[in-house]
Design an enzyme around this catalytic site. Structure first.
Site, short mmCIF file in Angstrom:
data_model
loop_
_atom_site.label_atom_id
_atom_site.label_comp_id
_atom_site.label_asym_id
_atom_site.label_seq_id
_atom_site.Cartn_x
_atom_site.Cartn_y
_atom_site.Cartn_z
CG ASP A 1 -2.10 -0.86 1.13
OD1 ASP A 1 -2.14 -1.70 0.22
OD2 ASP A 1 -3.01 -0.72 1.98
CG HIS B 1 -4.05 6.80 2.84
ND1 HIS B 1 -4.28 6.68 4.18
CD2 HIS B 1 -3.69 5.56 2.41
CE1 HIS B 1 -4.06 5.44 4.57
NE2 HIS B 1 -3.69 4.73 3.50
CG HIS C 1 2.01 0.08 4.41
ND1 HIS C 1 1.55 -0.84 5.33
CD2 HIS C 1 0.97 0.95 4.18
CE1 HIS C 1 0.30 -0.54 5.65
NE2 HIS C 1 -0.07 0.52 4.97
#
Length: 229
Positions: free
Chosen positions: A50, A105, A195
């Site tokens: 992510d 986000h 991530h």
């Protein structure tokens, strides 16, 4: 006998048993059910990353995945895709799969469907500005705060993508801790949330490098997430 008729005869027993041909799954429309499993059974695991692309960590991660012949899903932050279009192109050129992770986000859980749709459209546009032909088959809500976004994403042709294991690398606890969280937390068919952007992800890259050979030695395979919920 024609090839089409032969295929039809082969499918009849499957359909009678309620089975779905693999090609039907590929072409079926997305559902609003959130996917959290790999598309292969048994000891398989799907890696997803992510908040990228990130100029420091994404190239290192891509090199690692290339070296180990692993395909993954990259859930792109729209503004980051605008900043680093060359990295978006590299992700696609190396065979990885794209996922819409919203424009900035934001927590979408209280947004109206119309506002969510506008955000997701802007994010797709940012990604396709870098790679016009790109397929974006998945959507993942920031923070896992879904609200109405699964229905909106499915209507836009994107399957909502969740996870079964999140290792908490957004607040780096040390590479050894991340390695332990992966090895002790992974379950057969799990989608794993990691991530490559949004902060310093060196520990994540190092942890992935450490667990790949250990998982493979234990019989695990690396797969992509299921296509549909």
């Amino acid at each position: 006998m024609s090839a089409a008729r032969t295929l039809g005869l082969l499918l009849v027993p499957l359909l009678a048993l309620g089975a779905t041909p693999a090609y039907a799954d590929r072409h079926a429309p997305p559902t609003s059910t959130i996917v959290d499993s790999a598309r292969e059974g048994g000891l398989s695991v799907a890696l997803t990353f992510d908040d990228g692309p990130d100029p420091q960590n994404t190239p290192k991660l891509l090199q690692l995945l290339r070296r180990n012949h692993i395909r993954a899903v990259f859930c792109l932050w729209g503004e980051h895709a605008r900043q680093y279009p060359a990295l978006v192109r590299q992700i696609v050129s190396e065979g990885h799969v794209l996922c819409n992770h919203s424009l900035n986000h934001d927590d979408l859980s209280t947004w109206t469907p119309e506002a969510i749709r506008a955000d997701l459209q802007a994010t797709n546009a940012a990604i396709r500005a870098a790679v016009p032909w790109a397929r974006i088959p998945y959507f993942r809500a920031p923070y896992g705060a879904w609200g109405s976004s699964p229905e909106v994403a499915a209507a836009m042709g994107m399957q909502p993508l969740g996870w079964r294991l999140a290792i908490g690398d957004w607040d780096p606890p040390g590479t050894d801790v991340l390695v332990d969280r992966i090895l002790t937390g992974v379950t057969p068919g799990a989608v794993v949330l990691l991530h490559d952007g949004g902060g310093d992800r060196v520990q994540t890259v190092d942890a992935v490098a450490a667990v790949i050979p250990r998982l493979r030695s234990d019989g695990w395979r690396f797969a992509l997430p299921a296509r549909r919920g």
